[in-house]
Scaffold this motif. Structure first.
Motif, PDB file in Angstrom:
ATOM      1  N   THR A   1       3.507   0.104   3.277  1.00  0.00           N
ATOM      2  CA  THR A   1       3.710  -0.347   4.657  1.00  0.00           C
ATOM      3  C   THR A   1       2.410  -0.795   5.314  1.00  0.00           C
ATOM      4  O   THR A   1       2.436  -1.476   6.326  1.00  0.00           O
TER       5      THR A   1
ATOM      6  N   ASN B   1      -3.250   3.486  -0.229  1.00  0.00           N
ATOM      7  CA  ASN B   1      -2.111   3.391  -1.151  1.00  0.00           C
ATOM      8  C   ASN B   1      -0.812   3.545  -0.370  1.00  0.00           C
ATOM      9  O   ASN B   1      -0.184   4.586  -0.389  1.00  0.00           O
ATOM     10  N   SER B   2      -0.422   2.492   0.331  1.00  0.00           N
ATOM     11  CA  SER B   2       0.783   2.541   1.149  1.00  0.00           C
ATOM     12  C   SER B   2       1.426   1.158   1.174  1.00  0.00           C
ATOM     13  O   SER B   2       0.764   0.178   1.529  1.00  0.00           O
TER      14      SER B   2
ATOM     15  N   LYS C   1      -9.023   8.050  -0.627  1.00  0.00           N
ATOM     16  CA  LYS C   1      -7.800   7.998  -1.406  1.00  0.00           C
ATOM     17  C   LYS C   1      -8.122   8.568  -2.782  1.00  0.00           C
ATOM     18  O   LYS C   1      -9.249   8.967  -3.053  1.00  0.00           O
TER      19      LYS C   1
END
Length: 182
Positions: A87, A84-85, A19
């Motif tokens: 969901t 970095n999500s 990331k």
């Protein structure tokens, strides 16, 4: 007395990715990432973040003012190791505190106790067990390297890992590690 049990899983069960970099306040190390390459041999491992080629630290960090230490640790673990999500957020299972270290003043030395003459220490560092689920996906900032270090390598290795990390095997000696194979 029955020892607490910590389930461990083979390192091959875990997936690693990348990331965006998370810049450290105290370093300017160039972007770098390497896939975890360690021999497993059923030994429990500790996940460490490596900055540059030498300095290692535990995932975690400072709490925000008024922040609960468990929620703060979950926030820092997400910041350092999660995708970095919104969901896909890991459900970090924070176990018990296994060690507390104190920095009485602005020196580099930390102690596994608060000296009696210190009424207001400058820092308190708590080490918690984080129970990993059977499978996890770790996304590591490009400027850090995630290492899975076997406990036997940490033991009595102050020169490489420092006084806090090198005592983790002693702190965990009261636990029974159960390698879960499937």
């Amino acid at each position: 007395m029955v020892s607490p049990v910590v389930n461990t899983y083979p390192l091959t069960n875990y997936t690693f990715g990348m990331k965006e970099p998370k810049m450290e306040k105290d370093t300017s190390v160039a972007d770098r990432l390497a896939r975890m390459k360690v021999q497993e041999h059923n030994h429990p491992h500790v996940l460490l973040l490596q900055i540059g080629n030498t300095f290692c630290k535990l995932p975690g960090g400072r709490l925000k003012p008024g922040e609960n230490e468990i929620e703060g640790l979950k926030r820092k673990l997400c910041s350092k190791l999660a995708v970095n999500s919104p969901t896909f957020q890991p459900n970090w299972q924070i176990g018990e505190c296994v060690a507390i270290w104190w920095r009485p003043n602005f020196e580099t030395v930390m102690y596994p106790y608060c000296p009696p003459h210190i009424t207001k220490p400058k820092e308190c560092k708590k080490l918690f067990i984080v129970h990993l689920s059977e499978r996890e996906y770790f996304a590591v900032p490009k400027n850090l390297k995630l290492l899975a270090v076997p406990l036997f390598e940490l033991y009595d290795n102050v020169q490489r890992y420092g006084p806090v990390i090198s005592t983790i095997p002693q702190q965990l000696s009261r636990f029974h590690f159960n390698m879960v194979r499937q």
